[in-house]
Write a protein that holds these residues in place. Structure first.
Motif, PDB file in Angstrom:
ATOM      1  N   SER A  28      -2.614   7.589   9.007  1.00 18.68           N
ATOM      2  CA  SER A  28      -1.430   7.009   8.381  1.00 18.68           C
ATOM      3  C   SER A  28      -0.159   7.578   8.991  1.00 18.68           C
ATOM      4  O   SER A  28      -0.129   8.724   9.446  1.00 18.68           O
ATOM      5  CB  SER A  28      -1.471   7.332   6.887  1.00 18.68           C
ATOM      6  OG  SER A  28      -0.236   7.055   6.277  1.00 18.68           O
ATOM      7  N   PHE A  29       0.914   6.786   8.935  1.00 18.64           N
ATOM      8  CA  PHE A  29       2.228   7.274   9.329  1.00 18.64           C
ATOM      9  C   PHE A  29       2.677   8.411   8.416  1.00 18.64           C
ATOM     10  O   PHE A  29       3.608   9.135   8.724  1.00 18.64           O
ATOM     11  CB  PHE A  29       3.255   6.139   9.264  1.00 18.64           C
ATOM     12  CG  PHE A  29       3.471   5.417  10.563  1.00 18.64           C
ATOM     13  CD1 PHE A  29       4.746   5.221  11.044  1.00 18.64           C
ATOM     14  CD2 PHE A  29       2.413   4.918  11.294  1.00 18.64           C
ATOM     15  CE1 PHE A  29       4.965   4.542  12.240  1.00 18.64           C
ATOM     16  CE2 PHE A  29       2.615   4.249  12.479  1.00 18.64           C
ATOM     17  CZ  PHE A  29       3.890   4.063  12.960  1.00 18.64           C
ATOM     18  N   SER A  30       2.007   8.587   7.272  1.00 20.58           N
ATOM     19  CA  SER A  30       2.356   9.667   6.344  1.00 20.58           C
ATOM     20  C   SER A  30       2.246  11.042   6.993  1.00 20.58           C
ATOM     21  O   SER A  30       2.849  11.999   6.509  1.00 20.58           O
ATOM     22  CB  SER A  30       1.458   9.623   5.111  1.00 20.58           C
ATOM     23  OG  SER A  30       1.711   8.460   4.373  1.00 20.58           O
ATOM     24  N   VAL A  31       1.484  11.149   8.084  1.00 19.64           N
ATOM     25  CA  VAL A  31       1.377  12.452   8.758  1.00 19.64           C
ATOM     26  C   VAL A  31       2.716  12.867   9.361  1.00 19.64           C
ATOM     27  O   VAL A  31       2.954  14.055   9.578  1.00 19.64           O
ATOM     28  CB  VAL A  31       0.266  12.482   9.842  1.00 19.64           C
ATOM     29  CG1 VAL A  31      -1.093  12.209   9.227  1.00 19.64           C
ATOM     30  CG2 VAL A  31       0.565  11.528  10.979  1.00 19.64           C
ATOM     31  N   SER A 116       2.552   0.864   7.008  1.00 23.56           N
ATOM     32  CA  SER A 116       2.161   0.245   5.739  1.00 23.56           C
ATOM     33  C   SER A 116       1.438  -1.065   6.011  1.00 23.56           C
ATOM     34  O   SER A 116       2.013  -1.992   6.576  1.00 23.56           O
ATOM     35  CB  SER A 116       3.395   0.003   4.879  1.00 23.56           C
ATOM     36  OG  SER A 116       4.040   1.229   4.611  1.00 23.56           O
ATOM     37  N   VAL A 117       0.178  -1.137   5.604  1.00 22.81           N
ATOM     38  CA  VAL A 117      -0.653  -2.317   5.856  1.00 22.81           C
ATOM     39  C   VAL A 117      -0.572  -3.259   4.658  1.00 22.81           C
ATOM     40  O   VAL A 117      -0.619  -2.823   3.506  1.00 22.81           O
ATOM     41  CB  VAL A 117      -2.124  -1.906   6.106  1.00 22.81           C
ATOM     42  CG1 VAL A 117      -2.993  -3.126   6.361  1.00 22.81           C
ATOM     43  CG2 VAL A 117      -2.199  -0.927   7.275  1.00 22.81           C
ATOM     44  N   TYR A 118      -0.462  -4.555   4.944  1.00 22.59           N
ATOM     45  CA  TYR A 118      -0.495  -5.539   3.865  1.00 22.59           C
ATOM     46  C   TYR A 118      -1.432  -6.671   4.245  1.00 22.59           C
ATOM     47  O   TYR A 118      -1.753  -6.874   5.413  1.00 22.59           O
ATOM     48  CB  TYR A 118       0.914  -6.061   3.548  1.00 22.59           C
ATOM     49  CG  TYR A 118       1.499  -6.964   4.608  1.00 22.59           C
ATOM     50  CD1 TYR A 118       1.514  -8.347   4.438  1.00 22.59           C
ATOM     51  CD2 TYR A 118       2.042  -6.445   5.779  1.00 22.59           C
ATOM     52  CE1 TYR A 118       2.056  -9.180   5.405  1.00 22.59           C
ATOM     53  CE2 TYR A 118       2.586  -7.265   6.745  1.00 22.59           C
ATOM     54  CZ  TYR A 118       2.590  -8.632   6.557  1.00 22.59           C
ATOM     55  OH  TYR A 118       3.121  -9.449   7.516  1.00 22.59           O
ATOM     56  N   GLY A 119      -1.894  -7.374   3.243  1.00 20.32           N
ATOM     57  CA  GLY A 119      -2.805  -8.479   3.475  1.00 20.32           C
ATOM     58  C   GLY A 119      -3.151  -9.171   2.182  1.00 20.32           C
ATOM     59  O   GLY A 119      -2.667  -8.796   1.107  1.00 20.32           O
ATOM     60  N   PRO A 120      -4.013 -10.179   2.256  1.00 20.29           N
ATOM     61  CA  PRO A 120      -4.290 -11.013   1.085  1.00 20.29           C
ATOM     62  C   PRO A 120      -4.996 -10.294  -0.060  1.00 20.29           C
ATOM     63  O   PRO A 120      -4.922 -10.740  -1.193  1.00 20.29           O
ATOM     64  CB  PRO A 120      -5.174 -12.130   1.642  1.00 20.29           C
ATOM     65  CG  PRO A 120      -5.738 -11.589   2.909  1.00 20.29           C
ATOM     66  CD  PRO A 120      -4.729 -10.623   3.438  1.00 20.29           C
ATOM     67  N   ARG A 121      -5.665  -9.182   0.193  1.00 16.85           N
ATOM     68  CA  ARG A 121      -6.396  -8.489  -0.876  1.00 16.85           C
ATOM     69  C   ARG A 121      -5.750  -7.170  -1.284  1.00 16.85           C
ATOM     70  O   ARG A 121      -6.389  -6.329  -1.898  1.00 16.85           O
ATOM     71  CB  ARG A 121      -7.829  -8.218  -0.434  1.00 16.85           C
ATOM     72  CG  ARG A 121      -8.618  -9.473  -0.226  1.00 16.85           C
ATOM     73  CD  ARG A 121     -10.050  -9.138   0.095  1.00 16.85           C
ATOM     74  NE  ARG A 121     -10.749 -10.313   0.551  1.00 16.85           N
ATOM     75  CZ  ARG A 121     -11.955 -10.295   1.051  1.00 16.85           C
ATOM     76  NH1 ARG A 121     -12.597  -9.154   1.173  1.00 16.85           N
ATOM     77  NH2 ARG A 121     -12.528 -11.402   1.441  1.00 16.85           N
ATOM     78  N   MET A 122      -4.466  -6.987  -0.971  1.00 16.88           N
ATOM     79  CA  MET A 122      -3.844  -5.707  -1.306  1.00 16.88           C
ATOM     80  C   MET A 122      -3.715  -5.545  -2.819  1.00 16.88           C
ATOM     81  O   MET A 122      -3.586  -6.516  -3.560  1.00 16.88           O
ATOM     82  CB  MET A 122      -2.496  -5.562  -0.625  1.00 16.88           C
ATOM     83  CG  MET A 122      -1.415  -6.458  -1.117  1.00 16.88           C
ATOM     84  SD  MET A 122       0.050  -6.161  -0.117  1.00 16.88           S
ATOM     85  CE  MET A 122       1.148  -7.325  -0.875  1.00 16.88           C
ATOM     86  N   GLN A 123      -3.784  -4.289  -3.256  1.00 21.02           N
ATOM     87  CA  GLN A 123      -3.659  -3.961  -4.669  1.00 21.02           C
ATOM     88  C   GLN A 123      -2.226  -4.234  -5.129  1.00 21.02           C
ATOM     89  O   GLN A 123      -1.274  -3.897  -4.436  1.00 21.02           O
ATOM     90  CB  GLN A 123      -3.985  -2.481  -4.893  1.00 21.02           C
ATOM     91  CG  GLN A 123      -5.401  -2.109  -4.574  1.00 21.02           C
ATOM     92  CD  GLN A 123      -6.371  -2.646  -5.610  1.00 21.02           C
ATOM     93  OE1 GLN A 123      -6.061  -2.700  -6.791  1.00 21.02           O
ATOM     94  NE2 GLN A 123      -7.535  -3.053  -5.167  1.00 21.02           N
ATOM     95  N   LEU A 124      -2.101  -4.827  -6.313  1.00 19.72           N
ATOM     96  CA  LEU A 124      -0.779  -5.120  -6.862  1.00 19.72           C
ATOM     97  C   LEU A 124      -0.381  -4.159  -7.971  1.00 19.72           C
ATOM     98  O   LEU A 124       0.763  -4.151  -8.408  1.00 19.72           O
ATOM     99  CB  LEU A 124      -0.733  -6.557  -7.390  1.00 19.72           C
ATOM    100  CG  LEU A 124      -1.042  -7.653  -6.372  1.00 19.72           C
ATOM    101  CD1 LEU A 124      -0.928  -9.022  -7.026  1.00 19.72           C
ATOM    102  CD2 LEU A 124      -0.122  -7.561  -5.165  1.00 19.72           C
ATOM    103  N   HIS A 125      -1.321  -3.341  -8.458  1.00 22.97           N
ATOM    104  CA  HIS A 125      -1.038  -2.436  -9.567  1.00 22.97           C
ATOM    105  C   HIS A 125      -1.804  -1.139  -9.350  1.00 22.97           C
ATOM    106  O   HIS A 125      -2.797  -1.103  -8.643  1.00 22.97           O
ATOM    107  CB  HIS A 125      -1.467  -3.048 -10.906  1.00 22.97           C
ATOM    108  CG  HIS A 125      -0.979  -4.440 -11.116  1.00 22.97           C
ATOM    109  ND1 HIS A 125       0.325  -4.730 -11.407  1.00 22.97           N
ATOM    110  CD2 HIS A 125      -1.622  -5.634 -11.046  1.00 22.97           C
ATOM    111  CE1 HIS A 125       0.468  -6.041 -11.531  1.00 22.97           C
ATOM    112  NE2 HIS A 125      -0.697  -6.610 -11.308  1.00 22.97           N
ATOM    113  N   GLY A 126      -1.350  -0.092  -9.994  1.00 19.31           N
ATOM    114  CA  GLY A 126      -2.087   1.163  -9.997  1.00 19.31           C
ATOM    115  C   GLY A 126      -1.746   2.063  -8.826  1.00 19.31           C
ATOM    116  O   GLY A 126      -0.892   1.776  -7.997  1.00 19.31           O
TER     117      GLY A 126
END
Length: 186
Positions: A28-31, A116-126
């Motif tokens: 991750s870019f978080s590093v 940051s990765v996005y796509g059709p099944r990304m989590q919307l909550h939590g």
């Protein structure tokens, strides 16, 4: 942490049991944490992202040039940027990278640092939802999204199918040992 212990266990199994030619680890870019550099378009000076409390209290949230007081622009991050994770997630990803080496796996290794990765099944909550997923989830619920500071922050996003594409390309032998995966547009 499950991330770190799982990666160490996988590297150990690859080394001892499998005949793997190449292994790819998704990081991750978080590093990079606060390892970003900013450049002033006015005078060309470079600086880090640090902002003073006094500046933030005045409502000026951009990174300001210390030489000419002009707003700066973030520069593209390269794989040789300092690794300065700011939170536990970034620290665990960096630990995973350090465990996932040729010395530990006895095979060719590649590390993909994902923006940051996005796509059709990304989590919307939590807890697993990205900021983009949270905003979409809030809008779907009829709740206006909440932003911090002035809401002008930008972020680079990469489509999940592009991550699959670069992974396939790396499997063919292209690329370096560490590759940043992003769109290049914030």
């Amino acid at each position: 942490d499950a991330n770190v212990l799982g990666t160490v266990s996988l590297a150990d199994v690859i080394r001892r049991c499998w005949r793997v030619k190449m292994a790819i680890m998704l990081s991750s870019f978080s590093v990079y944490g606060s390892g970003y550099t900013y450049k002033c378009p006015n005078c060309g000076a470079k600086r880090n992202a640090q902002r003073s409390v006094e500046q933030l209290k005045t409502g000026r949230y951009e990174v300001i040039c210390k030489d000419c007081d002009h707003d700066t622009n973030i520069t593209p991050i390269t794989t040789d940027a300092p690794l300065l994770p700011l939170e536990t997630y970034g620290a665990t990803k960096l630990t995973q990278e350090r465990a996932f080496t040729r010395e530990n796996t006895r095979c060719d290794t590649r590390i993909l640092r994902l923006s940051s990765v996005y796509g059709p099944r990304m989590q919307l909550h939590g807890a697993e939802a990205t900021i983009l997923g949270q905003i979409v989830g809030q809008v779907k619920k009829g709740i206006g999204p909440s932003f911090f500071e002035d809401g002008k922050q930008s972020r680079d996003w990469v489509w999940v199918e592009d991550v699959v594409g670069i992974t396939r390309t790396l499997l063919s032998g292209w690329g370096g040992n560490v590759v940043n995966v992003c769109s290049g547009k914030a």
